[in-house]
Motif scaffolding. Structure first.
Motif, PDB file in Angstrom:
ATOM      1  N   LYS A  95       0.827  -1.206   0.000  1.00  0.00           N
ATOM      2  CA  LYS A  95       0.000   0.000   0.000  1.00  0.00           C
ATOM      3  C   LYS A  95       0.859   1.253   0.000  1.00  0.00           C
ATOM      4  CE  LYS A  95      -3.809  -2.035   2.695  1.00  0.00           C
ATOM      5  NZ  LYS A  95      -4.592  -1.894   3.957  1.00  0.00           N
ATOM      6  N   GLN A  96       0.352   2.304  -0.594  1.00  0.00           N
ATOM      7  CA  GLN A  96       0.974   3.612  -0.531  1.00  0.00           C
ATOM      8  C   GLN A  96       0.143   4.472   0.419  1.00  0.00           C
ATOM      9  OE1 GLN A  96       3.867   4.562  -1.939  1.00  0.00           O
ATOM     10  NE2 GLN A  96       4.117   2.505  -2.815  1.00  0.00           N
ATOM     11  N   GLN A  97       0.672   4.745   1.601  1.00  0.00           N
ATOM     12  CA  GLN A  97      -0.071   5.499   2.605  1.00  0.00           C
ATOM     13  C   GLN A  97       0.756   6.693   3.073  1.00  0.00           C
ATOM     14  OE1 GLN A  97      -2.556   2.988   5.473  1.00  0.00           O
ATOM     15  NE2 GLN A  97      -0.886   1.555   5.034  1.00  0.00           N
ATOM     16  N   THR A  98       0.090   7.761   3.381  1.00  0.00           N
ATOM     17  CA  THR A  98       0.735   8.936   3.966  1.00  0.00           C
ATOM     18  C   THR A  98      -0.124   9.440   5.104  1.00  0.00           C
ATOM     19  OG1 THR A  98      -0.384  10.415   2.412  1.00  0.00           O
ATOM     20  CG2 THR A  98       1.825   9.628   1.799  1.00  0.00           C
ATOM     21  N   ASN A  99       0.525  10.050   6.095  1.00  0.00           N
ATOM     22  CA  ASN A  99      -0.252  10.644   7.180  1.00  0.00           C
ATOM     23  C   ASN A  99      -0.643  12.069   6.807  1.00  0.00           C
ATOM     24  OD1 ASN A  99       2.046  12.202   7.593  1.00  0.00           O
ATOM     25  ND2 ASN A  99       2.715  11.085   9.411  1.00  0.00           N
ATOM     26  N   SER A 104       5.375   9.324   4.625  1.00  0.00           N
ATOM     27  CA  SER A 104       5.097   7.909   4.361  1.00  0.00           C
ATOM     28  C   SER A 104       6.135   7.008   5.017  1.00  0.00           C
ATOM     29  CB  SER A 104       5.067   7.656   2.850  1.00  0.00           C
ATOM     30  OG  SER A 104       6.318   8.016   2.264  1.00  0.00           O
ATOM     31  N   CYS A 107       4.771   1.841   8.022  1.00  0.00           N
ATOM     32  CA  CYS A 107       4.010   0.802   7.311  1.00  0.00           C
ATOM     33  C   CYS A 107       3.054   0.164   8.319  1.00  0.00           C
ATOM     34  CB  CYS A 107       4.930  -0.242   6.701  1.00  0.00           C
ATOM     35  SG  CYS A 107       4.067  -1.419   5.615  1.00  0.00           S
ATOM     36  N   ASN A 110      -3.714   0.349   8.319  1.00  0.00           N
ATOM     37  CA  ASN A 110      -4.601   1.359   7.741  1.00  0.00           C
ATOM     38  C   ASN A 110      -4.437   2.662   8.508  1.00  0.00           C
ATOM     39  OD1 ASN A 110      -6.610   2.904   6.610  1.00  0.00           O
ATOM     40  ND2 ASN A 110      -8.257   1.419   6.941  1.00  0.00           N
ATOM     41  N   ILE A 111      -3.804   3.630   7.905  1.00  0.00           N
ATOM     42  CA  ILE A 111      -3.539   4.912   8.561  1.00  0.00           C
ATOM     43  C   ILE A 111      -4.837   5.624   8.924  1.00  0.00           C
ATOM     44  CG2 ILE A 111      -3.413   6.181   6.388  1.00  0.00           C
ATOM     45  CD1 ILE A 111      -1.281   6.771   9.572  1.00  0.00           C
ATOM     46  N   LYS A 112      -5.941   5.279   8.255  1.00  0.00           N
ATOM     47  CA  LYS A 112      -7.220   5.923   8.534  1.00  0.00           C
ATOM     48  C   LYS A 112      -7.782   5.542   9.908  1.00  0.00           C
ATOM     49  CE  LYS A 112      -8.493   6.253   3.641  1.00  0.00           C
ATOM     50  NZ  LYS A 112      -9.462   5.841   2.594  1.00  0.00           N
ATOM     51  N   ALA A 189      -1.455   2.907  13.776  1.00  0.00           N
ATOM     52  CA  ALA A 189      -1.842   4.008  12.892  1.00  0.00           C
ATOM     53  C   ALA A 189      -1.729   5.350  13.607  1.00  0.00           C
ATOM     54  CB  ALA A 189      -3.263   3.792  12.386  1.00  0.00           C
TER      55      ALA A 189
END
Length: 531
Positions: A95-99, A104, A107, A110-112, A189
């Motif tokens: 996954k590509q996630q950022t806060n 980023s 890892c 789910n940052i959400k 997260a």
């Protein structure tokens, strides 16, 4: 000067910072020194010739992890099966996630979920007042400014309070999980959202486990100078794969039986090139985290997974150290018939005096309803034992390492595995007999339930103080050895937690202190005193 050598300690009135002396610390090999954990044996250190020739892959990871560390990740099952049903099957690594700040450098699942995790952390803070108090007292002088701490522990709301305390005291932290099933995804997260480089999620594969540790250690422009470990996997990964980094570490803090044994193995082999603090054998860890925490969490884990009623059940507990004592007290209180196995005659005698029958496992294995391991050893419950168990016998582990139950021997064609619910498997024999295996032999309470927040506050405060002391100690105070925490530090940690109970300590008069040969401000017991 160390930041921990400025102000005196006053009973009933915790002060910052406490006073420690190098003479109060007991290095390896100098008596008197408390034993490791009752009911344990040496964990065999990895073959010195074992090298990390390549990064572990899913097809070749088994022999690597077993040979280096008897890691807490050995498994043949699908990690995805242990994730919540609501989670998707996409690996966080893909996954590509950022806060919210655009970073980023983490890892997680789910940052959400960060908002939910923040609420859990805030709840934990309410019962960790001593650690929060330490944070407020020390954050002005930033005793960990410049510290780059790489950590590998359970990632829970309580651990998050510790991590954020270390950051508030000036440290930079990168974190991974020491257990593939204990991470609270929403908490991970929340830490990532707050800017902590955390690499962990519940249900990691073994390949994921080592990848997360490597991501914490291996980062361009950032080099760790402190290690906080739980089980020794991180320490040995750095030692084997990044020897140049390991040589520059200023201190290691280890909190588990397994990890402490492995540090002593390194020390005895003359290969421990940095000072290390043995938190596991501190009084505030042994008597509170190991004893009182397990006394409550053993029942929580068993009830959540099996809904078993303990009245009249026959239970065998392997090991009567502090963890075993806590488990037995809880089981006995609910009316269970409890047997004990022990190798240590002192612990065995304690069990007898507490009203338990001490047996060999072979003597009762056919009749018991529940088998609980808590020794820190390996192969305590073998395939032979498992073959002889009665139908529906529950098998679980309360020791840190997953080596106590020989789960590998159950991965054979003639046995069928059936998933009942999260962390609960039926292992079915050809004749139809079923054994209920919990968390695949990993740590029951943190894999299947939670642990009391207040107790973790005690351990976390001890860990924070140990990191501060090692980081700020003048050169030469600590040699390349394993040290026990000074009694002064244990007493200081305890004093920070007494206000939660509105407890008031009695102070010695000058005459009483002289009579006992004590300083009025402590320490009040010698290092060899057994609480």
């Amino acid at each position: 000067m160390s930041h921990l050598g400025l102000l005196p300690f006053h009973p009933g009135k915790a002060c910052w910072p406490p006073t420690f002396s190098a003479s109060t610390l007991t290095p390896l090999g100098q008596p008197p020194q408390p034993p490791f954990g009752p009911g344990t044996q040496q964990i065999q250190f990895a073959d010195d010739m074992q090298e990390f020739t390549k990064f572990p892959t899913k097809t070749g990871r088994r022999s690597l992890s077993r040979s280096i560390s008897q890691s807490s990740t050995d498994s043949y099952s699908s990690a995805a099966s242990y994730t919540d049903s609501s989670d998707d099957e996409v690996s966080p690594r893909e996954k590509q996630q950022t806060n919210s700040k655009g970073s980023s450098n983490f890892c997680v699942k789910n940052i959400k979920q960060a908002e939910f995790g923040r609420r859990e952390i805030e709840i934990a803070e309410q019962d960790m007042s001593a650690l929060i108090s330490l944070r407020k007292r020390a954050q002005g002088e930033k005793p960990l400014a410049g510290a780059k701490i790489v950590g590998c522990t359970h990632i829970t709301a309580q651990t998050a309070v510790l991590i954020e305390t270390l950051c508030a005291l000036g440290a930079q932290c990168r974190w991974s999980a020491c257990n593939i099933y204990s991470t609270q995804n929403e908490v991970a997260a929340a830490l990532a959202e707050a800017g902590v480089a955390v690499f962990a999620w519940k249900g990691e594969s073994e390949d994921d486990f080592w990848w997360c540790i490597d991501r914490c250690v291996n980062m361009d422009g950032w080099q760790a100078n402190m290690i906080l470990d739980d089980g020794g996997d991180l320490t040995h990964w750095v030692y084997k794969k990044y020897p140049n980094v390991f040589k520059k570490i200023r201190g290691i803090v280890e909190e588990s039986v397994t990890g402490v044994h492995r540090l002593y193995q390194l020390s005895k082999a003359g290969k421990l090139c940095v000072p290390a603090m043995n938190v596991n054998d501190s009084v505030t860890k042994q008597k509170f985290d190991n004893l009182y925490c397990c006394r409550e969490s053993i029942l929580d884990g068993l009830k959540r997974t099996t809904d078993v009623m303990f009245g009249g059940k026959q239970v065998v507990v392997c090991g009567y150290g502090e963890v075993g004592k806590g488990c037995c007290a809880a089981l006995k209180a609910l009316g269970a018939i409890v047997y004990i196995t022990e190798i240590d005659p002192i612990c065995a005698l304690q069990a007898c005096m507490d009203g338990f029958r001490v047996v060999k496992l072979n003597e009762v294995i056919r009749q018991v309803d529940v088998v609980i391991t808590c020794t820190g050893n390996k192969n305590v419950v073998t395939r032979e034992h498992l073959d002889r168990m009665k139908n529906s016998c529950i098998v679980c582990n309360m020791g840190h390492s997953n080596t106590e139950i020989d789960v590998t021997s159950l991965r054979t064609p003639e046995l069928t595995w059936e998933r009942v619910r999260s962390q609960v498997d039926h292992v079915i024999w050809p004749d139809g007999k079923r054994v209920v295996l919990l968390a695949e032999g990993r740590l029951l309470n943190l894999s299947c339930s939670t642990v009391p927040t207040f107790v973790l506050s005690i351990t976390a405060t001890t860990q924070a103080l140990a990191l501060i002391e090692l980081y700020n100690a003048p050169e030469g105070r600590y040699k390349q050895d394993v040290y026990l925490l000074p009694k002064k530090m244990d007493e200081y940690v305890a004093s920070l937690h007494l206000p939660s109970f509105d407890a008031h300590l009695t102070e010695l008069t000058d005459d009483q202190a002289k009579y006992l040969g004590l300083n009025k401000n402590g320490p009040f017991k010698p290092n060899y005193y057994r609480y």
